[in-house]
Design an enzyme around this catalytic site. Structure first.
Site, PDB file in Angstrom:
ATOM      1  N   HIS A 312       0.861  -1.190   0.000  1.00 23.36           N
ATOM      2  CA  HIS A 312       0.000   0.000   0.000  1.00 23.36           C
ATOM      3  C   HIS A 312       0.892   1.233   0.000  1.00 23.36           C
ATOM      4  CE1 HIS A 312      -3.148   2.825   1.178  1.00 23.36           C
ATOM      5  NE2 HIS A 312      -3.984   1.882   0.771  1.00 23.36           N
ATOM      6  N   ASP A 369      -7.898  -5.448  -0.031  1.00 24.61           N
ATOM      7  CA  ASP A 369      -8.336  -6.268  -1.171  1.00 24.61           C
ATOM      8  C   ASP A 369      -7.974  -7.728  -1.019  1.00 24.61           C
ATOM      9  OD1 ASP A 369      -7.386  -3.383  -2.724  1.00 24.61           O
ATOM     10  OD2 ASP A 369      -9.420  -4.150  -2.885  1.00 24.61           O
TER      11      ASP A 369
HETATM   12  C1  SDX Z   1      -6.134   0.132  -2.852  1.00 29.66           C
HETATM   13  O1  SDX Z   1      -4.374   4.585  -1.969  1.00 29.66           O
HETATM   14  C2  SDX Z   1      -5.312   3.989  -1.366  1.00 29.66           C
HETATM   15  O2  SDX Z   1      -5.727   4.353  -0.294  1.00 29.66           O
HETATM   16  C3  SDX Z   1      -5.923   2.795  -2.120  1.00 29.66           C
HETATM   17  C4  SDX Z   1      -6.924   1.958  -1.366  1.00 29.66           C
HETATM   18  C5  SDX Z   1      -8.193   2.726  -1.077  1.00 29.66           C
HETATM   19  O3  SDX Z   1      -8.902   2.349  -0.158  1.00 29.66           O
HETATM   20  O4  SDX Z   1      -8.509   3.649  -1.898  1.00 29.66           O
HETATM   21  O5  SDX Z   1      -6.380   1.529  -0.123  1.00 29.66           O
HETATM   22  C6  SDX Z   1      -7.314   0.739  -2.179  1.00 29.66           C
HETATM   23  O6  SDX Z   1      -5.861   0.490  -3.976  1.00 29.66           O
HETATM   24  C7  SDX Z   1      -5.290  -0.865  -2.103  1.00 29.66           C
HETATM   25  C8  SDX Z   1      -4.059  -1.338  -2.934  1.00 29.66           C
HETATM   26  C9  SDX Z   1      -4.533  -2.420  -3.898  1.00 29.66           C
HETATM   27  N1  SDX Z   1      -3.475  -2.768  -4.851  1.00 29.66           N
HETATM   28  C10 SDX Z   1      -2.860  -3.969  -4.809  1.00 29.66           C
HETATM   29  O7  SDX Z   1      -3.036  -4.801  -3.911  1.00 29.66           O
HETATM   30  C11 SDX Z   1      -1.939  -4.235  -5.995  1.00 29.66           C
HETATM   31  C12 SDX Z   1      -0.593  -4.803  -5.490  1.00 29.66           C
HETATM   32  N2  SDX Z   1       0.080  -3.739  -4.765  1.00 29.66           N
HETATM   33  C13 SDX Z   1       1.054  -2.942  -5.500  1.00 29.66           C
HETATM   34  O8  SDX Z   1       0.762  -2.729  -6.848  1.00 29.66           O
HETATM   35  C14 SDX Z   1       1.572  -1.745  -4.713  1.00 29.66           C
HETATM   36  O9  SDX Z   1       1.837  -2.196  -3.455  1.00 29.66           O
HETATM   37  C15 SDX Z   1       0.707  -0.511  -4.605  1.00 29.66           C
HETATM   38  C16 SDX Z   1       0.311   0.013  -5.928  1.00 29.66           C
HETATM   39  C17 SDX Z   1      -0.504  -0.783  -3.794  1.00 29.66           C
HETATM   40  C18 SDX Z   1       1.548   0.559  -3.885  1.00 29.66           C
HETATM   41  O10 SDX Z   1       2.578   0.863  -4.715  1.00 29.66           O
HETATM   42  P1  SDX Z   1       3.675   1.977  -4.276  1.00 29.66           P
HETATM   43  O11 SDX Z   1       3.409   2.573  -2.978  1.00 29.66           O
HETATM   44  O12 SDX Z   1       3.822   2.886  -5.433  1.00 29.66           O
HETATM   45  O13 SDX Z   1       4.911   1.099  -4.009  1.00 29.66           O
HETATM   46  P2  SDX Z   1       5.905   0.669  -5.111  1.00 29.66           P
HETATM   47  O14 SDX Z   1       5.132   0.190  -6.297  1.00 29.66           O
HETATM   48  O15 SDX Z   1       6.898   1.773  -5.307  1.00 29.66           O
HETATM   49  O16 SDX Z   1       6.576  -0.575  -4.426  1.00 29.66           O
HETATM   50  C19 SDX Z   1       7.599  -0.374  -3.449  1.00 29.66           C
HETATM   51  C20 SDX Z   1       8.429  -1.624  -3.561  1.00 29.66           C
HETATM   52  C21 SDX Z   1       8.839  -1.942  -5.007  1.00 29.66           C
HETATM   53  O17 SDX Z   1      10.072  -2.614  -4.960  1.00 29.66           O
HETATM   54  P3  SDX Z   1      11.412  -1.710  -5.285  1.00 29.66           P
HETATM   55  O18 SDX Z   1      11.183  -1.083  -6.650  1.00 29.66           O
HETATM   56  O19 SDX Z   1      11.503  -0.697  -4.179  1.00 29.66           O
HETATM   57  O20 SDX Z   1      12.527  -2.733  -5.272  1.00 29.66           O
HETATM   58  O21 SDX Z   1       7.671  -2.751  -3.123  1.00 29.66           O
HETATM   59  C22 SDX Z   1       7.493  -3.678  -4.197  1.00 29.66           C
HETATM   60  C23 SDX Z   1       7.796  -2.939  -5.482  1.00 29.66           C
HETATM   61  O22 SDX Z   1       8.322  -3.831  -6.453  1.00 29.66           O
HETATM   62  N3  SDX Z   1       6.101  -4.081  -4.153  1.00 29.66           N
HETATM   63  C24 SDX Z   1       5.663  -5.328  -4.314  1.00 29.66           C
HETATM   64  C25 SDX Z   1       4.272  -5.257  -4.156  1.00 29.66           C
HETATM   65  N4  SDX Z   1       3.909  -3.992  -3.927  1.00 29.66           N
HETATM   66  C26 SDX Z   1       5.031  -3.259  -3.936  1.00 29.66           C
HETATM   67  N5  SDX Z   1       6.315  -6.473  -4.581  1.00 29.66           N
HETATM   68  C27 SDX Z   1       5.540  -7.574  -4.690  1.00 29.66           C
HETATM   69  N6  SDX Z   1       4.190  -7.601  -4.542  1.00 29.66           N
HETATM   70  C28 SDX Z   1       3.520  -6.460  -4.271  1.00 29.66           C
HETATM   71  N7  SDX Z   1       2.194  -6.460  -4.119  1.00 29.66           N
END
Ligand code: SDX
Length: 435
Positions: A312, A369
């Site tokens: 998140h 989720d």
């Molecule tokens: C919702 O914003 C809100 O409030 C949203 C929400 C709401 O109520 O409105 O809470 C609802 O959207 C919840 C989130 C649902 N999405 C998912 O579950 C999809 C999977 N999650 C990711 O796509 C990700 O975690 C996000 C999009 C939720 C957050 O992304 P960020 O904050 O931009 O973090 P990032 O993509 O920069 O990741 C940071 C690191 C990365 O590694 P590095 O590049 O630093 O090496 O963490 C890794 C990412 O590769 N990472 C994951 C991961 N999520 C982040 N690695 C594996 N699996 C994951 N799910």
């Protein structure tokens, strides 16, 4: 907005090159201070740069507060755990819209008003015929909610507080009807009209799972679970879809168009579409012994696979909604007797991920989720309906944030700038002289 302090002379100093810039610094009632950079371009000829807005406050708000490190979520100061435990969704709607919990009389009046707006214009039913039966229900939602503005010209003048309130009631009340119709259309069953003697969540379940040829008995355990799921999804500060609604609203677009824009943004699998994606991921994993392979893929920088339902932008600790969602999931599985191996896979995946150094280091915990998909599947919804339910619940949050923005005297059209790295000025080359 009157909450901002910092007008008492608190400032931050930004040193750029050999020059210092004094910028106003504001503190909220809780959470990080902000530095007001709105004059930076005029004073320093510079833009700030923050793609994804990881360190940027887009607005001042009094609605929802999240402490990502502590795993805290407050709606108008009330913790989500207490609202989900003791209240119902329409009480949460009242709280988000008006800022205070309703009295008995206010709640009765609010519920009655919402109930009496649940029907949609009969001609809207024809919109559905234009979609293929296998259209994704989110496509139907974007289309039909946007089309509401063609029916309700009497509540589209955003400058009129009364019309803003009418539009708010209409959207909160009609979303379950529109969503249920989107579901019925995909399965070829007749639309069910709302029933005014049913509470909000019960009414929705009956419109989804009832049929005209027999009475439908709402299961109170499932109705309570549905209502609680709506509460958990109602608002969440300045997430992507809420920011979309605010930006659309900043151009003075009508509320129906703004909410349709929010639905479109929520659809993405990185946002509201994650519940559908998370369930598909659990189905693909299939059994606990396959989890290590997927955890390895999630860590592999060369593999685009991510564990859906994990991570998140704000929560760097557990998503408080996920805990409540897990409990609700248990209750629904027990009530429906849905022996769901996916739940075992989910529990094992959560256990592994919470002990894996990659996920601990990246602060990746289950978000709302992660368990919602299993719960909704056990309740009988197809995966394509999961994000529709998220949009149904989030409509009140979008509206509350939209209203707050419209009523903010300092509000202006949102118009970000950019860092341009494209071609510099060059003259046109006639096509016969291009090589
Ligand atoms: C919702 O914003 C809100 O409030 C949203 C929400 C709401 O109520 O409105 O809470 C609802 O959207 C919840 C989130 C649902 N999405 C998912 O579950 C999809 C999977 N999650 C990711 O796509 C990700 O975690 C996000 C999009 C939720 C957050 O992304 P960020 O904050 O931009 O973090 P990032 O993509 O920069 O990741 C940071 C690191 C990365 O590694 P590095 O590049 O630093 O090496 O963490 C890794 C990412 O590769 N990472 C994951 C991961 N999520 C982040 N690695 C594996 N699996 C994951 N799910």
């Amino acid at each position: 907005m009157d909450a901002k302090t910092g007008t008492d002379g608190k400032t931050g100093t930004l040193k750029i090159g050999n020059k210092n810039y004094e910028l106003p610094q504001y503190e909220g009632t809780v959470g990080p201070d902000v530095v007001d950079i709105s004059r930076l371009y005029d004073e320093a000829g510079l833009f700030t740069y923050d793609p994804g807005f990881t360190s940027t406050a887009s607005c001042e708000s009094k609605i929802t507060f999240i402490d990502g490190d502590e795993g805290i979520l407050l709606y108008r100061g009330y913790p989500i755990e207490q609202l989900a435990e003791h209240g119902d969704f329409l009480e949460t709607c009242y709280l988000l819209l008006y800022g205070e919990l309703p009295t008995v009389a206010e709640k009765l009046d609010f519920d009655r008003t919402v109930t009496r707006h649940t029907m949609i214009h009969e001609q809207m039913a024809r919109f559905y015929q234009g979609f293929r039966r296998d259209a994704h229900p989110m496509a139907v939602m974007v289309g039909c909610v946007g089309a509401l503005s063609s029916f309700y010209h009497d509540s589209a003048d955003i400058g009129d507080p009364r019309q803003r309130m009418i539009a708010s009631f209409r959207l909160i009340a009609k979303m379950p009807t529109i969503a249920a119709m989107a579901y019925k259309y995909t399965i070829g069953q007749p639309f069910m009209y709302p029933k005014n003697d049913l509470a909000y969540a019960s009414n929705f379940l009956r419109m989804c799972f009832g049929v005209p040829c027999e009475d439908y008995e709402v299961n109170p355990v499932l109705a309570r679970a549905m209502d609680r799921i709506f509460i958990l999804h109602a608002d969440h500060e300045q997430n992507a879809s809420t920011s979309t609604v605010r930006l659309a609203g900043s151009s003075a677009a009508n509320p129906f168009a703004c909410i349709a824009a929010g639905i479109a943004c929520l659809w993405g699998p990185a946002h509201g579409g994650a519940n559908e994606a998370a369930l598909k991921m659990l189905v693909e994993i299939g059994k606990p012994e396959r989890i290590p392979e997927y955890v390895r893929r999630a860590k592999d920088k060369n593999d685009p696979f991510r564990l859906m339902g994990f991570g998140h932008r704000v929560y760097r600790n557990y998503d408080p909604r996920a805990k409540i969602m897990q409990t609700t999931c248990h209750k629904v599985l027990a009530e429906t007797g849905a022996k769901d191996d996916l739940f075992e896979v989910a529990l094992e995946l959560e256990r592994i991920a919470l002990h894996d150094e990659y996920f601990i280091e990246k602060q990746l915990y289950p978000n709302i989720d992660f368990y919602s998909g299993i719960t909704l599947k056990a309740m009988g919804f197809p995966t394509t309906m999961f994000t529709v339910l998220f949009a149904l619940a989030r409509t009140v949050g979008w509206i509350a944030q939209w209203k707050e923005m419209i009523e903010d005297p300092s509000q202006k059209i949102g118009r970000p700038r950019q860092l341009y790295t494209g071609a510099t000025y060059r003259d046109y080359i006639p096509i016969d002289r291009r090589m």
